[in-house]
Design an enzyme around this catalytic site. Structure first.
Site, PDB file in Angstrom:
ATOM      1  CG  HIS A 115      -1.929  -1.067   1.248  1.00  0.00           C
ATOM      2  ND1 HIS A 115      -3.033  -1.011   2.062  1.00  0.00           N
ATOM      3  CD2 HIS A 115      -2.048  -2.220   0.542  1.00  0.00           C
ATOM      4  CE1 HIS A 115      -3.788  -2.075   1.868  1.00  0.00           C
ATOM      5  NE2 HIS A 115      -3.197  -2.836   0.946  1.00  0.00           N
TER       6      HIS A 115
ATOM      7  CB  CYS B 261      -1.712   1.827   5.946  1.00  0.00           C
ATOM      8  SG  CYS B 261      -1.414   0.968   4.386  1.00  0.00           S
TER       9      CYS B 261
ATOM     10  CB  CYS C  64      -6.233  -0.166   5.157  1.00  0.00           C
ATOM     11  SG  CYS C  64      -4.527  -0.774   5.098  1.00  0.00           S
TER      12      CYS C  64
ATOM     13  CD  GLU D 149      -1.659   4.661   3.225  1.00  0.00           C
ATOM     14  OE1 GLU D 149      -2.752   5.262   3.301  1.00  0.00           O
ATOM     15  OE2 GLU D 149      -1.501   3.635   2.533  1.00  0.00           O
TER      16      GLU D 149
END
Length: 150
Positions: free
Chosen positions: A47, A80, A77, A49
């Site tokens: 992801h 993250c 999420c 991040e």
């Protein structure tokens, strides 16, 4: 924040992955930036991040990002958000909300719900085994004079 948003746009426009971008800044200087690379790297943890945190840690040669701020195009999420906490970043700014993400098919609500359940009641079946063997590594860690706490 505008750079994080631009990364999210670019990712979609160039078919590189999901509509997410992140930037980490320290002392007013960009340390790292990345977009979501889940589908291009076949890595479900890639992801924006997490990828940006990995780059920032490599660029600063540390696992502790105190003094840093993360700008992310969307509210993180659970994975993250956990990585942001573990990275010890000072502050987070985000653009879209998790509800906005759910509205386009990125719904993490079930993970938040799963976290509230005991392991035996989660969708992912799990069972503790070999606890007496596993705890030995923790005992070693507790006694180690060379450990680096994080």
């Amino acid at each position: 924040m505008r750079l994080a948003i631009a990364l999210s746009h670019q990712n979609v426009e160039q078919d590189l992955g999901g509509p997410f971008g992140a930037v980490i800044v320290k002392d007013g200087k960009i340390i790292a930036q990345s977009a979501n690379t889940v589908t291009t790297t076949n890595d479900p943890t890639a992801h924006a991040e997490v990828a940006t945190i990995r780059l920032a840690c490599a660029n600063l040669n540390t696992f502790n990002l105190e003094g840093c701020v993360i700008y992310t195009s969307c509210e993180p999420c659970p994975m993250c958000l956990g990585a942001i906490y573990w990275g010890r970043l000072d502050k987070m700014y985000y653009g879209n909300t998790k509800k906005d993400a759910a509205n386009i098919g990125f719904d993490d609500a079930f993970i938040y719900q799963e976290l509230d359940l005991t392991p035996e009641n989660r969708k992912l079946k799990s069972e503790q085994i070999l606890a007496d063997e596993a705890i030995k590594a923790f005992n070693l860690w507790e006694k180690s004079e060379k450990r680096i706490d994080y």
